[in-house]
Structures are given as C-alpha cells and as structure tokens.
Design a protein around this motif. Structure first.
Motif, PDB file in Angstrom:
ATOM      1  N   ILE A 367       0.798  -1.225   0.000  1.00  0.00           N
ATOM      2  CA  ILE A 367       0.000   0.000   0.000  1.00  0.00           C
ATOM      3  C   ILE A 367       0.832   1.277   0.000  1.00  0.00           C
ATOM      4  N   LEU A 368       0.159   2.333  -0.445  1.00  0.00           N
ATOM      5  CA  LEU A 368       0.622   3.708  -0.300  1.00  0.00           C
ATOM      6  C   LEU A 368      -0.399   4.436   0.565  1.00  0.00           C
ATOM      7  N   VAL A 369       0.080   5.345   1.404  1.00  0.00           N
ATOM      8  CA  VAL A 369      -0.795   6.114   2.284  1.00  0.00           C
ATOM      9  C   VAL A 369      -0.555   7.598   2.064  1.00  0.00           C
ATOM     10  N   GLY A 370      -1.629   8.343   1.906  1.00  0.00           N
ATOM     11  CA  GLY A 370      -1.525   9.789   1.739  1.00  0.00           C
ATOM     12  C   GLY A 370      -2.334  10.518   2.798  1.00  0.00           C
ATOM     13  N   ILE A 371      -1.757  11.570   3.360  1.00  0.00           N
ATOM     14  CA  ILE A 371      -2.438  12.350   4.400  1.00  0.00           C
ATOM     15  C   ILE A 371      -2.341  13.830   4.063  1.00  0.00           C
ATOM     16  N   ALA A 372      -3.427  14.530   4.227  1.00  0.00           N
ATOM     17  CA  ALA A 372      -3.442  15.977   4.008  1.00  0.00           C
ATOM     18  C   ALA A 372      -4.272  16.639   5.100  1.00  0.00           C
ATOM     19  N   ALA A 373      -3.804  17.777   5.597  1.00  0.00           N
ATOM     20  CA  ALA A 373      -4.483  18.495   6.674  1.00  0.00           C
ATOM     21  C   ALA A 373      -5.368  19.605   6.128  1.00  0.00           C
ATOM     22  N   TYR A 374      -6.489  19.811   6.775  1.00  0.00           N
ATOM     23  CA  TYR A 374      -7.389  20.908   6.410  1.00  0.00           C
ATOM     24  C   TYR A 374      -6.645  22.245   6.464  1.00  0.00           C
ATOM     25  N   ARG A 375      -5.802  22.425   7.475  1.00  0.00           N
ATOM     26  CA  ARG A 375      -5.163  23.713   7.702  1.00  0.00           C
ATOM     27  C   ARG A 375      -4.212  24.092   6.574  1.00  0.00           C
ATOM     28  N   ASP A 376      -3.832  23.119   5.732  1.00  0.00           N
ATOM     29  CA  ASP A 376      -2.905  23.397   4.645  1.00  0.00           C
ATOM     30  C   ASP A 376      -3.593  23.767   3.344  1.00  0.00           C
ATOM     31  N   THR A 377      -4.898  24.007   3.399  1.00  0.00           N
ATOM     32  CA  THR A 377      -5.637  24.485   2.230  1.00  0.00           C
ATOM     33  C   THR A 377      -6.030  25.944   2.433  1.00  0.00           C
ATOM     34  N   ALA A 378      -6.315  26.602   1.336  1.00  0.00           N
ATOM     35  CA  ALA A 378      -6.706  28.015   1.408  1.00  0.00           C
ATOM     36  C   ALA A 378      -8.021  28.180   2.165  1.00  0.00           C
ATOM     37  N   MET A 379      -8.974  27.279   1.914  1.00  0.00           N
ATOM     38  CA  MET A 379     -10.239  27.385   2.630  1.00  0.00           C
ATOM     39  C   MET A 379     -10.051  27.059   4.103  1.00  0.00           C
ATOM     40  N   GLY A 380      -9.141  26.148   4.408  1.00  0.00           N
ATOM     41  CA  GLY A 380      -8.836  25.864   5.808  1.00  0.00           C
ATOM     42  C   GLY A 380      -8.316  27.087   6.523  1.00  0.00           C
ATOM     43  N   GLY A 388      -8.170  18.745  11.583  1.00  0.00           N
ATOM     44  CA  GLY A 388      -8.760  17.728  10.727  1.00  0.00           C
ATOM     45  C   GLY A 388      -7.824  17.310   9.624  1.00  0.00           C
ATOM     46  N   PHE A 389      -8.079  16.126   9.071  1.00  0.00           N
ATOM     47  CA  PHE A 389      -7.229  15.626   8.000  1.00  0.00           C
ATOM     48  C   PHE A 389      -7.980  14.594   7.163  1.00  0.00           C
ATOM     49  N   VAL A 390      -7.415  14.322   5.996  1.00  0.00           N
ATOM     50  CA  VAL A 390      -7.888  13.250   5.125  1.00  0.00           C
ATOM     51  C   VAL A 390      -6.762  12.232   5.009  1.00  0.00           C
ATOM     52  N   ILE A 401      -8.115   2.533  -5.044  1.00  0.00           N
ATOM     53  CA  ILE A 401      -8.406   3.067  -3.713  1.00  0.00           C
ATOM     54  C   ILE A 401      -8.922   1.943  -2.832  1.00  0.00           C
ATOM     55  N   LEU A 402      -8.285   1.753  -1.703  1.00  0.00           N
ATOM     56  CA  LEU A 402      -8.685   0.710  -0.764  1.00  0.00           C
ATOM     57  C   LEU A 402      -9.478   1.257   0.411  1.00  0.00           C
ATOM     58  N   GLY A 403      -9.216   2.510   0.778  1.00  0.00           N
ATOM     59  CA  GLY A 403      -9.923   3.086   1.906  1.00  0.00           C
ATOM     60  C   GLY A 403      -9.622   4.562   2.051  1.00  0.00           C
ATOM     61  N   ALA A 404     -10.484   5.259   2.784  1.00  0.00           N
ATOM     62  CA  ALA A 404     -10.288   6.687   3.047  1.00  0.00           C
ATOM     63  C   ALA A 404     -10.944   7.027   4.376  1.00  0.00           C
ATOM     64  N   HIS A 405     -10.309   7.962   5.093  1.00  0.00           N
ATOM     65  CA  HIS A 405     -10.770   8.323   6.432  1.00  0.00           C
ATOM     66  C   HIS A 405     -10.609   9.835   6.606  1.00  0.00           C
ATOM     67  N   ILE A 406     -11.699  10.470   7.015  1.00  0.00           N
ATOM     68  CA  ILE A 406     -11.714  11.931   7.111  1.00  0.00           C
ATOM     69  C   ILE A 406     -12.264  12.348   8.463  1.00  0.00           C
ATOM     70  N   ILE A 407     -11.613  13.322   9.082  1.00  0.00           N
ATOM     71  CA  ILE A 407     -12.154  13.973  10.261  1.00  0.00           C
ATOM     72  C   ILE A 407     -11.979  15.465  10.081  1.00  0.00           C
ATOM     73  N   GLY A 408     -13.076  16.199  10.223  1.00  0.00           N
ATOM     74  CA  GLY A 408     -13.032  17.641  10.031  1.00  0.00           C
ATOM     75  C   GLY A 408     -14.334  18.161   9.458  1.00  0.00           C
ATOM     76  N   PRO A 409     -14.421  19.473   9.194  1.00  0.00           N
ATOM     77  CA  PRO A 409     -15.644  20.067   8.656  1.00  0.00           C
ATOM     78  C   PRO A 409     -16.078  19.387   7.357  1.00  0.00           C
ATOM     79  N   GLN A 410     -17.374  19.105   7.274  1.00  0.00           N
ATOM     80  CA  GLN A 410     -17.996  18.551   6.070  1.00  0.00           C
ATOM     81  C   GLN A 410     -17.388  17.213   5.647  1.00  0.00           C
ATOM     82  N   ALA A 411     -16.880  16.458   6.586  1.00  0.00           N
ATOM     83  CA  ALA A 411     -16.281  15.160   6.253  1.00  0.00           C
ATOM     84  C   ALA A 411     -17.276  14.250   5.545  1.00  0.00           C
ATOM     85  N   THR A 412     -18.547  14.291   5.974  1.00  0.00           N
ATOM     86  CA  THR A 412     -19.546  13.411   5.385  1.00  0.00           C
ATOM     87  C   THR A 412     -19.879  13.794   3.951  1.00  0.00           C
TER      88      THR A 412
END
Length: 460
Positions: A367-380, A388-390, A401-412
């Motif tokens: 596998i490969l794993v990628g993580i990105a933080a809300y705070r590192d976006t312009a809207m964040g 929060g992060f993805v 894509i095997l899986g994805a996990h999100i915590i933060g605004p509008q995650a759903t």
C-alpha cells in the motif's frame, strides 16, 4: 391461508421492495407492527439530524471567535428544537402510512409476524404465505447488564426523542456512533454531558488517529471517560448515580447526573420472527446470515439492512434493497460490495470513512498512504485553521483506492468523491488526483491527500 407473490417484513428500506413489487403487478404483503417508515424516519437518522444540525450551528458559532466573530449566545429554545423534530418525523410517517393504506395490490398486516413453517408467517389472526420473501426487520438497542438499570428511568435513542424538558446534566453510556452524536447534541445545547466508554477509545471502529483527534476536540465540551465498565446504577434524591470500574487498574468511580442514556450498540430483531422455522440461519451474533447476493440459507428468501448487521446505515440498506430486488427478479445476480459503503458520524468535528483501515489493508496489499491536513488548504486558512485531516490508502501496483478516512468540517460530504471513484471505472484515484477542483474549496484537501501518497510505514 392467504397467498401472496411477495412478502416484505419491515417498512424501512423494505418499502423500496414493496414499491417495486406493486409497480410490477405482484400481489404484495407488508408486515409491520410499529410506526411506518422504520428506524430512520422514526427514531434514527432523520430525527437525530434534526437535533444535530442546531448543535452544529451552536458549536460553530462558539468557535467563530478565532476568525473575529463574537456572539453572545442566549439559552436555546429546547421546546422548539424538539417540537420541530417531532413534527417532521410524524409528518413523514403519517404520509407513508396513508400511502400504504390506499395502495392497490398491497395488504398491510399490523401485527408482529413470525414464521410457523416454510414460507409461512402467522401475524395476528392471519396466516400468510409467499413465494418470495424479503426480511428487513431492523435492529434494536442493546441493553447492557448493569445492576439496577431496570429499576430506574433511562433513555435510549428511541425514547430520548420524547424528552419534554432539557436535562441539566446527562450520563451517556457508549461511545460509538449513537453515543457520541447525542453527546454532541446535549453538550451543544448547554447540558453538562459525561460519556462513559468501555473501549479505550471513542468510535473504536475508526482509524486510531481519527479517534484520537476526535477525543481531543470533543473533550473541550464533553467529559469523556474511556476504558470504563458501567457496573451499577441507582437513583438518589432525583439524581442518577452510576458506578464504573476502570478496566486497567480496577478502580471504581461514581458519576452523578439528572438523566441517563444507554447507547451501547444495536442487535438484530430477527429472532422475533422465529426464522429457523423456515430454514433461515442466523450468524453467531443473531443477525440473519446472507451470502454476497443477500440470499439467506432458504431459497427465495432475502434479507438486508440492519437485520443482517453488516453495514447498519440507511443508505446501505437502500442500496441493498436494489440489489436484492434485482437478484430476486433476474437470472444474472449482482453481489453486494460492502467495502464501498461510506459511513459518517455527525459529531463536531465530523467523521467519515469508506473501505479498509490501514492495518487491514496492509495484510493483503502493498500500500501507499496519503495524508493531508485541512489547515494546509486556502479554505482551511479562511476557516481559522480547523483541526482535521484526510487519510487515503491505495494499492501501490494498481492505484486502486482501498480506503479513506476523514475527520473535520464537512467530512460526510467530502467522502463522497472518494466513494464515487471507488465504484467507477477501475476504482483508481487518478480522476481525483488529476480532476480540476474548485479553488479555494475544502475539496482540495481530498485531492492533496492523493497527491501526498507515500510508501507505507508502520503505524505506531
């Protein structure tokens, strides 16, 4: 005995089967002894979200000081919030009831049904049989073995909706989806809220880092005690006292509140049907056992939704209804892929996920794993750098894509783009990585996660 072409047990997502059967001219029977519409309309996702949206608004307003907005919040109108919720759910259930009662070709049996022989149910004074049966009988709250519980008044996700007065304080036993969502609601409206969780983390079915961040954020508003077993409860001076035991050092502690809610999970209603009398097998947890085509062990009897205990979400049950109707009426059968069922918890912050967790994926894939933080976006940044992060997980060789996990605004909301990619084409992430995303918008955090894919490293 009354003979039907199609028999449906349960009026939640079972109504999708009823509608399809009636539309195609089948003589159809519906067995439902509770409120029309099932769990979602009456006690589940619809009424709970009617409560959680005001909680979201209140919590967001409280956090707006970091972007320069200060608002003096007045006490909430509890009666208005609860009455609005009840009015909508009652309207929807009554509308569905009226429609069922006047539908030609459909007979509604309002007593509880149970199998008495092959393909045959007894419901009240009626004995009914059908060539094709669909069981969507739902689930019910698990009531734990807590000494003294049956001697006091307590709430579940069913009965809490009938609250007439806002409690000043509440104890919630259970830190899964239901428990954490109601803890969010009560804490947001000003009720002192304490949550007791047997597991060592809340939302234990999610990624550990998601549970950890959620715990960090919600403890700003909620008293949470993990690793605690609820042992005994009693009532003194109009207060409820709950005794717990720490699962590590066996130390005991008492918690006091005005109200108590039990949210320790749900189990199947299937046993009430006596399914074994028609040759239906149950699994070790009491849920109806089905294969990948949602067929039970008895030919021409299908089951789906909470009754099978696989993915106990309304959207999953609706999707499964389409699968079972297709399989029951076509020679070519379609399998249900539970790996692509998205899930969400409407906490603050929101949590959403689809597919495998990292530790699950690494057992079978490179596998490969990628993580990105809300705070590192312009809207964040515009939102005040929310926590929060993805996190995304893909197969290295195929980019699937095997899986994805999100915590933060509008995650759903954000999880949907990933879910759609998983079920389209080859299921790889290239449409997300190379697709044009609006700037600045929160969806860029999803794209960033795939851009940040790296070799798998062992999680701590």
């Amino acid at each position: 005995m009354e003979q039907f072409d199609v028999l449906v047990v349960g009026s939640g997502s079972g109504m999708l089967i009823v509608s399809a059967a009636v539309e195609q001219g089948f003589k159809t029977a519906l067995v439902e002894n509770n409120k029309m519409g099932g769990t979602c309309i009456n006690t589940g996702c619809v009424p709970s979200k009617m409560l959680l949206y005001p909680a979201d608004v209140l919590t967001s307003l409280e956090e707006n000081t970091k972007i320069g907005i200060k608002i003096d919040l007045k006490p909430v109108d509890f009666d208005n919030i609860m009455n609005r919720m009840r009015a909508l759910t009652q309207h929807d259930s009554k509308h569905l009831t009226s429609s069922v009662e006047i539908t030609p070709g459909l007979t509604w049996f309002k007593d509880r049904g149970e199998f008495i022989s092959d393909y045959t149910l007894q419901t009240g004074n009626h004995t009914i049989s059908a060539k094709l049966i669909f069981i969507a009988s739902g689930a019910q709250t698990i009531i734990p073995q807590i000494k003294g519980l049956q001697s006091i008044n307590y709430f579940t996700n069913d009965t809490v909706l009938q609250l007439q007065t806002q409690p000043k304080s509440i104890l919630i036993v259970g830190g899964g989806y239901i428990g954490i969502e109601y803890a969010h609601f009560f804490s947001a409206i000003g009720t002192q809220t304490t949550l007791i969780q047997r597991s060592d983390r809340i939302l234990p079915e999610e990624e550990p880092e998601v549970s950890a961040l959620l715990l960090k954020e919600v403890t700003k508003r909620i008293n949470i005690h993990t690793g605690c077993e609820a042992l005994e409860v009693r009532e003194e001076n109009q207060s409820i006292i709950l005794t717990t035991q720490n699962r590590i050092d066996d130390s005991k502690k008492e918690f006091t509140a005005q109200a108590l809610m039990i949210a320790t999970g749900r189990n199947s209603n299937a046993y009430q049907l006596n399914p074994q009398k028609t040759g239906i097998n149950l699994d070790e947890h009491g849920f109806i056992a089905v294969n990948e085509y949602l067929e039970t062990s008895k030919k021409n009897i299908y089951s789906f939704g909470d009754a099978i205990g696989r993915q106990m979400f309304k959207h999953a049950a609706n999707y499964e209804a389409g699968i079972v109707w297709h399989n029951a009426t076509h020679d070519h059968k379609v399998a249900m892929d539970f790996n692509v069922v998205p899930r969400g918890s409407f906490t603050h912050p929101q949590v959403a996920a689809v597919g495998l967790k990292e530790q699950e994926a690494k057992r079978y894939y490179n596998i490969l794993v990628g993580i990105a933080a809300y705070r590192d976006t312009a809207m964040g940044a515009a939102m005040g750098f929310p926590e929060g992060f993805v996190k995304v997980i893909v197969e290295k060789e195929t980019s699937k894509i095997l899986g994805a996990h999100i915590i933060g605004p509008q995650a759903t909301v954000l999880i949907q783009e990933i879910t759609n990619a998983m079920t389209s084409g080859n299921g790889d992430y290239s449409p997300i990585a190379h697709g044009m995303h609006i700037h600045p918008a929160l969806n860029e955090v999803v794209q960033n996660a795939f851009i940040n894919l790296q070799e798998h490293k062992q999680s701590s």
